[in-house]
Design a protein around this motif. Structure first.
Motif, PDB file in Angstrom:
ATOM      1  N   SER A  37       0.835  -1.204   0.000  1.00  0.00           N
ATOM      2  CA  SER A  37       0.000   0.000   0.000  1.00  0.00           C
ATOM      3  C   SER A  37       0.866   1.249   0.000  1.00  0.00           C
ATOM      4  O   SER A  37       0.561   2.242  -0.672  1.00  0.00           O
ATOM      5  CB  SER A  37      -0.935  -0.004   1.206  1.00  0.00           C
ATOM      6  OG  SER A  37      -1.745  -1.157   1.181  1.00  0.00           O
ATOM      7  N   ASP A  47      -5.866   2.200   1.904  1.00  0.00           N
ATOM      8  CA  ASP A  47      -6.573   1.491   2.970  1.00  0.00           C
ATOM      9  C   ASP A  47      -7.785   2.314   3.391  1.00  0.00           C
ATOM     10  O   ASP A  47      -7.776   3.025   4.390  1.00  0.00           O
ATOM     11  CB  ASP A  47      -5.627   1.211   4.152  1.00  0.00           C
ATOM     12  CG  ASP A  47      -4.600   0.135   3.807  1.00  0.00           C
ATOM     13  OD1 ASP A  47      -4.858  -0.636   2.859  1.00  0.00           O
ATOM     14  OD2 ASP A  47      -3.559   0.064   4.468  1.00  0.00           O
ATOM     15  N   THR A  86      -4.350  -4.109   5.046  1.00  0.00           N
ATOM     16  CA  THR A  86      -5.299  -4.103   3.948  1.00  0.00           C
ATOM     17  C   THR A  86      -6.168  -5.349   4.054  1.00  0.00           C
ATOM     18  O   THR A  86      -5.657  -6.438   4.294  1.00  0.00           O
ATOM     19  CB  THR A  86      -4.551  -4.086   2.603  1.00  0.00           C
ATOM     20  OG1 THR A  86      -3.649  -2.988   2.605  1.00  0.00           O
ATOM     21  CG2 THR A  86      -5.512  -3.945   1.440  1.00  0.00           C
ATOM     22  N   ASP A  99      -4.577  -2.774  -5.313  1.00  0.00           N
ATOM     23  CA  ASP A  99      -3.729  -2.966  -4.141  1.00  0.00           C
ATOM     24  C   ASP A  99      -4.276  -4.142  -3.347  1.00  0.00           C
ATOM     25  O   ASP A  99      -5.353  -4.066  -2.769  1.00  0.00           O
ATOM     26  CB  ASP A  99      -3.724  -1.695  -3.270  1.00  0.00           C
ATOM     27  CG  ASP A  99      -2.877  -1.875  -2.020  1.00  0.00           C
ATOM     28  OD1 ASP A  99      -1.941  -2.699  -2.042  1.00  0.00           O
ATOM     29  OD2 ASP A  99      -3.147  -1.185  -1.016  1.00  0.00           O
ATOM     30  N   ALA A 100      -3.543  -5.252  -3.333  1.00  0.00           N
ATOM     31  CA  ALA A 100      -4.059  -6.469  -2.705  1.00  0.00           C
ATOM     32  C   ALA A 100      -3.612  -6.578  -1.254  1.00  0.00           C
ATOM     33  O   ALA A 100      -2.592  -6.032  -0.875  1.00  0.00           O
ATOM     34  CB  ALA A 100      -3.575  -7.688  -3.476  1.00  0.00           C
TER      35      ALA A 100
END
Ligand SMILES: Nc1nc2c(ncn2[C@@H]2O[C@H](COP(=O)(O)OP(=O)(O)OP(=O)(O)O)[C@@H](O)[C@H]2O)c(=O)[nH]1
Ligand SMILES: [Mg+2]
Lengths: 413, 302
Positions: free
Chosen positions: A17, A57, A68, A87-88
């Motif tokens: 992130s 986030d 996250t 964004d995983a």
């Protein structure tokens, strides 16, 4: 201008992130009010540090825990290209959300904390990247600031990861050392990493060739919806609406409608009401055929010269995504593009060990986040391609008939 | 090879059309939520591309707070009439009366939150199983997290911690009775993409998107239109300014932007150069708390 869709992956706290926040910040894609909002939220705001991870986030629970939970999508562009970023989450319990974000990616950035090197979750995300056949991989060795920007540390991680890449058969792997927190090698090349000769991350993302991710050789058209106005003026109008998922269609082409196997020719192609001579993936179009045949949602119109496989028994690599286990013999709905059929998971052949990357003996059930090889029998024939050869017509989801939840991702072999 | 390359705007358009057709193929009683703003007008334009020469497989539905800009309402009625598509309007004012809800008080008393009641009632009245909306992920940090097919329980609630996996372009619209799916075909578009598309497709917008003279008051740095819906205080100075709107919501919670941009090219140049986000510049209601949008969505809002 073209479009690059990429995902950040890797273990918890490796800086995914933060990296995205940094990319957006340094490429001046953050608006003032958004920056002010995350400045207010940052824990160390008194020291003038802003927590760039807060940009993605976005859920209350994520901000409270500093992790996250689900994929966030962010958008930015440079004069060269437009980017869609997913964004995983790194946490193992949210792996299915990572799978969601990765499934549409042209490129995956796998982050590694330089202090920790390759860890279990690095391997798990690499396995998923390889299963999903994401065409390009960047291994971002992050937090170089915490290892004195050491070339040795970097080299050792490259050697370790190369073994993972080799055993998974990953192609197009690029390594970049960086510091997401401090911005080294993100947009500009960093003096502190002068021993590194490759491009900065952004430079690489701008230049990498992505057109090869669309297959233009096998023509596949899953019918989504039949347009039949049935008015006096358009009495005989019957158009098959859908998206060309791969290949090229031309007026006059001989086509086969699967799974019935009926032959016809393309009479006309419409894009938004205008007739065109040809159309290609990924355009949404309306096709008209010479013959009046029974075609409905879920059928696939393919070029007769580029046949599709049709079968009721499928070998799949399967990523299980539900909290309930997968029990062989259970029935699920299988959906591939617009086609939905009942199916049963026959047997599990093996399970992939995340640490050794070896095929382990078949378990009696598969549980959340397992990657297994299995056989699926469907109630009626499925037109499909092998996922590795043609991603757009080789991926299917399994749906629990009672909860309606998507529980599995199948890559058909 | 290069002849078969699709520009990014065409890729986004095709993705949106595909999603609209999935709704048509998967649901029995879908609806398109239409507000008269640029995003929902863009959706209607995409629906034309997806379904013409056929009719839309869904009605247009407007949840009217009673605090809308007249220009947006006119545009809504005119568009529905020219297209010959069905328009359903339900009024928040009626819900307030029927359910004896309490109207918010204060200077900019907004019915934005009450809208959710009318929306959920309307969903129930028509048994809608899918509602298409023009929300974009770039608008707000909670929206950035949402799936394209977003399942809501029978109370319309979104559970951000329990979203279904959504792989490739394969959308699972299966639900239990009483649940519904919110569908967002332009999830992946940015504000600028929408404007560029409107320019390219020559889509008509309500006049308030373009520079015009308007009586406004200044409130915490934002310009709010003087209307019967806000309460002026003695200290308020009413000014006439050249403004345009960047988004169109309720008159009570949407702020205007000072601008001379009277055509789409000028608007695009201004938006390209701006340093403030769309919602940041124009929405008074997002400022209530850090998670204002997430909380509203959990309660059934779009
Ligand atoms: N020193 C240093 N710290 C970093 C760097 N990148 C990230 N961090 C820190 O590492 C911590 C975790 O960063 P995140 O970006 O939230 O990690 P993540 O990979 O997104 O974590 P999950 O999404 O929860 O898996 C934060 O405290 C960051 O400030 C870096 O390059 N150098
Ligand atoms: Mg993160």
């Amino acid at each position: 201008m073209d479009l690059l869709r990429f995902i950040t992956a890797g273990s918890v706290d490796d800086g995914k992130s933060t990296l995205i926040g940094r990319l957006l910040y340094d490429s001046k894609s953050i608006m003032i009010d958004q920056l002010e909002a995350i400045e207010r939220q940052s824990k160390n705001k008194d020291e003038g540090e802003i927590d760039l991870a807060l940009l993605t986030d976005g859920l209350r629970a994520e901000r409270e825990q500093g992790i996250t939970i689900d994929v966030a999508y962010k958008y930015f562009s440079t004069p060269k290209r437009k980017f869609i970023i997913a964004d995983a989450p790194g946490h193992i319990q949210y792996t299915r959300n990572m799978v969601t974000g990765a499934s549409n990616a042209d490129l995956a950035i796998i982050l590694i904390d330089a202090r920790n090197g390759v860890v279990e979750q690095t391997r798990r995300h690499s396995i998923i990247t390889s299963l999903l056949n994401i065409p390009h991989i960047v291994v971002a060795i992050n937090k170089m600031d915490l290892v004195d920007f050491s070339q040795d540390v970097y080299n050792n991680i490259v050697i370790d990861y190369a073994k993972v890449a080799q055993s998974l058969g990953l192609k197009n792997v690029t390594y970049i050392p960086l510091s997401a927190l401090q911005g080294d090698n993100i947009v500009e090349k960093s003096d502190k990493l002068s021993w590194y000769e490759g491009p900065s991350l952004l430079h690489f993302l701008e230049e990498v060739e992505v057109q090869d991710t669309i297959n233009l050789t096998e023509a596949r058209f899953p019918v989504q919806y039949v347009i039949r106005p049935q008015t006096d003026a358009l009495h005989d109008y019957r158009g098959y609406a859908g998206k060309i998922v791969s290949g090229v269609y031309k007026v006059g082409d001989a086509v086969t409608v699967q799974p019935a196997g009926i032959q016809s020719r393309i009479k006309a192609i419409e894009i938004a009401g205008k007739e065109v001579a040809e159309a290609f993936a990924p355009q949404s179009v309306v096709l008209h055929l010479e013959d009046n045949i029974d075609i409905s949602r879920g059928d696939v119109i393919v070029n007769a010269a580029q046949p599709v496989k049709t079968a009721q028994e499928l070998e799949v690599l399967l990523c299980w995504m539900d909290n309930k286990p997968l029990i062989p013999g259970n029935k699920y709905l299988l959906q591939i593009n617009s086609r939905v059929v009942r199916s049963v998971v026959r047997n599990i052949e093996y399970k992939l060990d995340v640490n050794t990357l070896e095929k382990n003996e078949a378990p009696s059930q598969a549980v959340l986040n397992d990657v297994i090889k299995a056989t699926i029998k469907t109630a009626s024939p499925i037109p499909y391609d092998s996922y590795q050869a043609l991603r757009a017509n080789g991926g299917a989801i399994l749906i629990d008939e009672t909860s309606h939840v998507t529980v599995g991702a199948c890559m058909i072999q | 090879m290069s002849a078969y390359r699709l520009d990014y705007l065409d890729q986004l358009e095709s993705e949106a059309i595909h999603i609209l057709r999935e709704v048509a193929g998967q649901f029995e009683r879908p609806a398109l939520l239409f507000s008269g703003g640029k995003d929902s007008i863009t959706l209607v334009h995409l629906a034309l591309k997806a379904f013409r020469p056929g009719k839309f497989p869904f009605p247009l539905v407007h949840i009217d707070t009673g605090h809308n800009f007249k220009e947006a309402l006119d545009c809504r009625d005119q568009l529905a009439a020219t297209l010959g598509e069905k328009l359903i309007v339900r009024n928040v004012g009626d819900t307030i009366k029927a359910k004896q809800l309490t109207e918010p008080k204060g200077k900019f008393a907004s019915r934005n939150a009450l809208q959710t009641y009318t929306l959920l009632d309307t969903i129930e009245e028509f048994k809608f199983d899918a509602c298409i909306g023009g929300a974009r992920r770039d608008e707000e940090k909670a929206r950035a997290k949402e799936r394209i097919f977003s399942v809501r329980d029978e109370f319309g609630q979104w559970d951000p911690k329990l979203q279904r996996p959504e792989l490739w372009n394969t959308y699972n619209g299966r639900i239990h009775k009483g649940e519904n799916v919110r569908v967002f075909p332009i999830s992946n578009w940015t504000e600028l993409d929408v404007w560029n598309y409107i320019r390219r497709e020559k889509i008509e917008l309500p006049s308030i998107y373009f520079s015009h003279d308007r009586e406004v008051i200044e409130h915490e740095g934002q310009l709010v239109a003087v209307s019967e819906f806000i309460q002026l205080e003695a200290s308020d100075k009413v000014l006439t300014k050249k403004v345009r709107y960047r988004t169109v919501g309720d008159m009570t919670c949407t702020a205007a932007v000072e601008s001379k941009a009277s055509n789409i090219d000028d608007i695009i140049s201004e938006i390209t150069a701006t340093k403030t986000s769309e919602r940041g510049e124009t929405r008074i209601d997002d400022k209530v708390s850090e998670a204002a949008m997430e909380d509203r969505k959990k309660n059934g809002y779009f």
